[in-house]
Design a protein around this motif. Sequence first.
Motif, short mmCIF file in Angstrom:
data_model
loop_
_atom_site.label_atom_id
_atom_site.label_comp_id
_atom_site.label_asym_id
_atom_site.label_seq_id
_atom_site.Cartn_x
_atom_site.Cartn_y
_atom_site.Cartn_z
N GLY A 1 10.74 51.53 13.65
CA GLY A 1 10.94 51.16 12.52
C GLY A 1 11.31 52.41 11.49
N VAL A 2 11.86 53.52 12.09
CA VAL A 2 12.02 54.78 11.61
C VAL A 2 13.36 54.61 10.64
N THR A 3 13.49 55.09 9.40
CA THR A 3 14.91 54.84 8.77
C THR A 3 15.88 55.95 9.45
N LEU A 4 17.13 55.23 10.05
CA LEU A 4 18.20 56.06 10.58
C LEU A 4 19.33 56.03 9.68
N LEU A 5 20.03 57.33 9.46
CA LEU A 5 20.95 57.49 8.54
C LEU A 5 22.15 58.09 9.34
N THR B 1 9.74 59.30 7.43
CA THR B 1 10.66 60.41 7.58
C THR B 1 12.17 59.78 8.11
N ALA B 2 13.16 60.04 7.10
CA ALA B 2 14.37 59.43 8.02
C ALA B 2 14.79 60.59 8.73
N VAL B 3 15.67 60.17 9.69
CA VAL B 3 16.24 60.83 10.57
C VAL B 3 17.72 60.69 10.69
N VAL B 4 18.44 61.54 10.69
CA VAL B 4 19.99 61.61 10.91
C VAL B 4 20.27 62.01 12.32
N PRO B 5 20.73 61.25 13.31
CA PRO B 5 20.73 61.59 14.43
C PRO B 5 21.81 62.47 14.78
N THR B 6 23.15 62.55 14.14
CA THR B 6 24.29 63.33 14.53
C THR B 6 24.66 63.37 16.23
#
Length: 395
Positions: free
Chosen positions: A300-304, A231-236
């Motif tokens: 290794g989580v995808t960060l956006l 699951t990709a995460v957008v931290p904002t």
Amino acid sequence: MHVSKRLIFRNVRVFTGDTTLRSANVTVSGGVILFVGEEPSPHSPGDEVIEGRGRTLLPGLIDAHAHVFPGDLEQAALFGVTTVLDMMADPAQAATLRGSGGADLRTAGTAATVPGGYGWYLVDMGLLPPFPTLVTPDEADMFVASRFAEGSDYLKILLDDGSTTGLPTPSLAKETVGALVTAAHDRGKIVVAHALTAETARQALRVGADVLGHVYVDRPDPELVYELAETAVVPTLAVLGELFGPGTGGKALAADPRVSPYLTEGSRRMLTMGPFPLGEGARHDLGVATRTVADLRNAGVTLLAGSDASNVGTAHGATLHQELALLVAAGLPPREALAAATSAPADRFALHDRGRIAPGLRADLLLVDGDPTADIDTTLDIVGVWLAGRRLPRK
């Protein structure tokens, strides 16, 4: 034989979206990248040649979390943000903004929430017209079908009971959330979930959401970090700092001479407006968010990278640069932060024609002085922005 005028970047450092070329040549024609390589690129007298020594050429940045209104796409582009992924908007207005100038737009349109649930405050404030809501799982398929029929590119689900802000609000039942995800996936679309707590993030994960629109801020959850592998995460982080932290980032951006001349008056007001009013019992810890970003990266989580502009303390375009700096401060190497705003969102949202500097892709480009792969702050030292090969006037 007539040869069309080409644009050639010569002897420039190139961040391709995946790796860095220390000194390369890039040729553009017809809005498309034709050549990327270290060998010389032949050119004709009519070609435009831009000297790149001491500069870095980047793919146009992709803001993976924003909310658009008229004028926002033009301002975003001035800061090298050439694609904006809107996460909730009036679909009729979003349709008029597509192709109107500035950054390219993708939109979630109407987000899924219950009557009077999170997001309805935008109607109460007059920022959005009343929009459809739902309650039961039986309503999910029709709700989702209607969103894509009116032009949504992906589905946004709002999972928020107001606990982090101390403003209680009704929220969707987990069965309805699951039905929404299934309905979107059945149509080949991805799902973005707004979740600010570890509990709602886990709920979104268990029903198969593809992207978390924020990093959770209520408590650490080491096990969840590893469960989010797909699951990709957008931290904002920038907007979370405005909501739950000291709220000084917006004011600093407004005062930056690299930023100030390109802001609308509305953006300047948003950046300097002051803290968001929270209710009693608000449950959050900004330190949790920052530490979790480091943990996600190490797992290794995808960060956006996403700005969450138009919120208090944010400005379209400028805040994404601030977000990159915050990602680096949280533990990402600069190249990974840059990938989070280029190749990573392009991959996750299936934007296969952008996000990298490679032959055959759109010539959405950002040229900066210095080396942002070593010093992320230099992304704001903008020399030029190109939208599909056309230079954007910035004066």
